[in-house]
Design a protein around this motif. Structure first.
Motif, PDB file in Angstrom:
ATOM      1  N   ASN A 197      -1.038  -9.751  -8.914  1.00 43.29           N
ATOM      2  CA  ASN A 197      -1.622  -8.831  -9.878  1.00 43.29           C
ATOM      3  C   ASN A 197      -1.739  -7.450  -9.219  1.00 43.29           C
ATOM      4  O   ASN A 197      -2.558  -7.263  -8.315  1.00 43.29           O
ATOM      5  CB  ASN A 197      -3.000  -9.355 -10.300  1.00 43.29           C
ATOM      6  CG  ASN A 197      -3.654  -8.502 -11.351  1.00 43.29           C
ATOM      7  OD1 ASN A 197      -3.798  -7.298 -11.196  1.00 43.29           O
ATOM      8  ND2 ASN A 197      -4.072  -9.133 -12.431  1.00 43.29           N
ATOM      9  N   GLU A 222      -2.841  -4.471 -10.409  1.00 38.37           N
ATOM     10  CA  GLU A 222      -4.090  -3.744 -10.636  1.00 38.37           C
ATOM     11  C   GLU A 222      -5.218  -4.289  -9.768  1.00 38.37           C
ATOM     12  O   GLU A 222      -5.974  -3.531  -9.163  1.00 38.37           O
ATOM     13  CB  GLU A 222      -4.479  -3.791 -12.117  1.00 38.37           C
ATOM     14  CG  GLU A 222      -3.502  -3.087 -13.039  1.00 38.37           C
ATOM     15  CD  GLU A 222      -3.209  -1.653 -12.640  1.00 38.37           C
ATOM     16  OE1 GLU A 222      -4.138  -0.927 -12.239  1.00 38.37           O
ATOM     17  OE2 GLU A 222      -2.042  -1.246 -12.728  1.00 38.37           O
ATOM     18  N   GLU A 223      -5.321  -5.602  -9.687  1.00 34.88           N
ATOM     19  CA  GLU A 223      -6.356  -6.237  -8.862  1.00 34.88           C
ATOM     20  C   GLU A 223      -6.150  -5.917  -7.384  1.00 34.88           C
ATOM     21  O   GLU A 223      -7.097  -5.626  -6.655  1.00 34.88           O
ATOM     22  CB  GLU A 223      -6.308  -7.752  -9.101  1.00 34.88           C
ATOM     23  CG  GLU A 223      -7.460  -8.522  -8.556  1.00 34.88           C
ATOM     24  CD  GLU A 223      -7.360  -9.981  -8.958  1.00 34.88           C
ATOM     25  OE1 GLU A 223      -7.046 -10.812  -8.074  1.00 34.88           O
ATOM     26  OE2 GLU A 223      -7.577 -10.285 -10.143  1.00 34.88           O
ATOM     27  N   SER A 224      -4.902  -5.938  -6.942  1.00 36.77           N
ATOM     28  CA  SER A 224      -4.582  -5.650  -5.541  1.00 36.77           C
ATOM     29  C   SER A 224      -4.855  -4.187  -5.204  1.00 36.77           C
ATOM     30  O   SER A 224      -5.419  -3.881  -4.153  1.00 36.77           O
ATOM     31  CB  SER A 224      -3.126  -5.997  -5.252  1.00 36.77           C
ATOM     32  OG  SER A 224      -2.913  -7.377  -5.442  1.00 36.77           O
ATOM     33  N   LEU A 225      -4.468  -3.267  -6.098  1.00 41.16           N
ATOM     34  CA  LEU A 225      -4.734  -1.848  -5.864  1.00 41.16           C
ATOM     35  C   LEU A 225      -6.231  -1.578  -5.796  1.00 41.16           C
ATOM     36  O   LEU A 225      -6.694  -0.811  -4.953  1.00 41.16           O
ATOM     37  CB  LEU A 225      -4.094  -0.993  -6.953  1.00 41.16           C
ATOM     38  CG  LEU A 225      -2.578  -0.856  -6.875  1.00 41.16           C
ATOM     39  CD1 LEU A 225      -2.053  -0.138  -8.107  1.00 41.16           C
ATOM     40  CD2 LEU A 225      -2.159  -0.137  -5.610  1.00 41.16           C
ATOM     41  N   LYS A 226      -6.977  -2.223  -6.661  1.00 39.73           N
ATOM     42  CA  LYS A 226      -8.436  -2.052  -6.651  1.00 39.73           C
ATOM     43  C   LYS A 226      -9.004  -2.468  -5.294  1.00 39.73           C
ATOM     44  O   LYS A 226      -9.832  -1.763  -4.714  1.00 39.73           O
ATOM     45  CB  LYS A 226      -9.067  -2.868  -7.776  1.00 39.73           C
ATOM     46  CG  LYS A 226     -10.547  -2.689  -7.876  1.00 39.73           C
ATOM     47  CD  LYS A 226     -11.118  -3.446  -9.054  1.00 39.73           C
ATOM     48  CE  LYS A 226     -12.628  -3.237  -9.108  1.00 39.73           C
ATOM     49  NZ  LYS A 226     -13.239  -3.925 -10.220  1.00 39.73           N
ATOM     50  N   PHE A 227      -8.548  -3.596  -4.748  1.00 34.99           N
ATOM     51  CA  PHE A 227      -9.016  -4.066  -3.451  1.00 34.99           C
ATOM     52  C   PHE A 227      -8.676  -3.059  -2.350  1.00 34.99           C
ATOM     53  O   PHE A 227      -9.547  -2.641  -1.589  1.00 34.99           O
ATOM     54  CB  PHE A 227      -8.416  -5.429  -3.115  1.00 34.99           C
ATOM     55  CG  PHE A 227      -8.673  -5.855  -1.699  1.00 34.99           C
ATOM     56  CD1 PHE A 227      -9.897  -6.379  -1.329  1.00 34.99           C
ATOM     57  CD2 PHE A 227      -7.692  -5.710  -0.727  1.00 34.99           C
ATOM     58  CE1 PHE A 227     -10.152  -6.755  -0.017  1.00 34.99           C
ATOM     59  CE2 PHE A 227      -7.928  -6.085   0.586  1.00 34.99           C
ATOM     60  CZ  PHE A 227      -9.168  -6.611   0.941  1.00 34.99           C
ATOM     61  N   TYR A 228      -7.410  -2.665  -2.268  1.00 37.63           N
ATOM     62  CA  TYR A 228      -6.985  -1.788  -1.175  1.00 37.63           C
ATOM     63  C   TYR A 228      -7.571  -0.380  -1.291  1.00 37.63           C
ATOM     64  O   TYR A 228      -7.815   0.269  -0.279  1.00 37.63           O
ATOM     65  CB  TYR A 228      -5.457  -1.750  -1.064  1.00 37.63           C
ATOM     66  CG  TYR A 228      -4.931  -2.983  -0.405  1.00 37.63           C
ATOM     67  CD1 TYR A 228      -5.003  -3.144   0.969  1.00 37.63           C
ATOM     68  CD2 TYR A 228      -4.406  -4.027  -1.147  1.00 37.63           C
ATOM     69  CE1 TYR A 228      -4.555  -4.290   1.596  1.00 37.63           C
ATOM     70  CE2 TYR A 228      -3.948  -5.184  -0.538  1.00 37.63           C
ATOM     71  CZ  TYR A 228      -4.028  -5.311   0.827  1.00 37.63           C
ATOM     72  OH  TYR A 228      -3.591  -6.455   1.443  1.00 37.63           O
ATOM     73  N   GLU A 229      -7.824   0.083  -2.510  1.00 40.78           N
ATOM     74  CA  GLU A 229      -8.424   1.401  -2.680  1.00 40.78           C
ATOM     75  C   GLU A 229      -9.940   1.368  -2.459  1.00 40.78           C
ATOM     76  O   GLU A 229     -10.480   2.164  -1.701  1.00 40.78           O
ATOM     77  CB  GLU A 229      -8.122   1.950  -4.071  1.00 40.78           C
ATOM     78  CG  GLU A 229      -6.678   2.379  -4.233  1.00 40.78           C
ATOM     79  CD  GLU A 229      -6.394   2.922  -5.613  1.00 40.78           C
ATOM     80  OE1 GLU A 229      -6.053   4.111  -5.714  1.00 40.78           O
ATOM     81  OE2 GLU A 229      -6.521   2.159  -6.597  1.00 40.78           O
ATOM     82  N   GLU A 230     -10.626   0.443  -3.127  1.00 39.67           N
ATOM     83  CA  GLU A 230     -12.093   0.432  -3.106  1.00 39.67           C
ATOM     84  C   GLU A 230     -12.691  -0.251  -1.880  1.00 39.67           C
ATOM     85  O   GLU A 230     -13.699   0.202  -1.352  1.00 39.67           O
ATOM     86  CB  GLU A 230     -12.621  -0.229  -4.373  1.00 39.67           C
ATOM     87  CG  GLU A 230     -12.300   0.571  -5.625  1.00 39.67           C
ATOM     88  CD  GLU A 230     -12.794  -0.074  -6.903  1.00 39.67           C
ATOM     89  OE1 GLU A 230     -13.567  -1.059  -6.834  1.00 39.67           O
ATOM     90  OE2 GLU A 230     -12.399   0.406  -7.984  1.00 39.67           O
ATOM     91  N   LYS A 249      -5.463   5.092  -0.098  1.00 38.82           N
ATOM     92  CA  LYS A 249      -5.097   5.810  -1.316  1.00 38.82           C
ATOM     93  C   LYS A 249      -3.639   5.503  -1.658  1.00 38.82           C
ATOM     94  O   LYS A 249      -2.806   5.309  -0.778  1.00 38.82           O
ATOM     95  CB  LYS A 249      -5.251   7.309  -1.115  1.00 38.82           C
ATOM     96  CG  LYS A 249      -6.639   7.735  -0.687  1.00 38.82           C
ATOM     97  CD  LYS A 249      -7.252   8.609  -1.729  1.00 38.82           C
ATOM     98  CE  LYS A 249      -8.583   9.153  -1.293  1.00 38.82           C
ATOM     99  NZ  LYS A 249      -9.684   8.323  -1.531  1.00 38.82           N
TER     100      LYS A 249
END
Length: 70
Positions: free
Chosen positions: A12, A14-22, A27
C-alpha cells in the motif's frame, strides 16, 4: 559502506508513505507512475534514498525477498 538506495516493494503506497514521512521523517523526493498498475516513490534528501514500489498486480509482498540494495 555507501549505497545509493534501498528498494522496498510495498502493498500500500499511501500507508507506506505515511510511515516513512511521519514516523521516519523522510520527505518524498519523486513520485510517479511506472506502468499501468505500478507506482514508484523516492524518499530522502541526501545522496541515499529509499525507493518504494507498489505494484497492484502483485498480490502480497514477501518481506524477505522483496528488498534490494543499490
Amino acid at each position: 559502506m555507501k549505497f545509493c538506495w534501498s528498494t522496498l516493494n510495498v502493498n500500500n503506497m499511501e500507508e507506506s508513505l505515511k510511515f516513512y514521512e511521519e514516523i521516519v521523517g523522510l520527505k518524498v523526493d519523486r513520485r510517479f507512475n511506472a506502468g499501468a498498475n505500478t507506482e514508484i516513490a523516492f524518499l530522502g534528501d541526501g545522496e541515499t534514498k529509499i525507493e518504494l514500489i507498489c505494484n497492484d498486480d502483485q498480490k502480497q509482498v514477501n518481506l524477505g525477498n522483496d528488498i534490494s540494495w543499490g
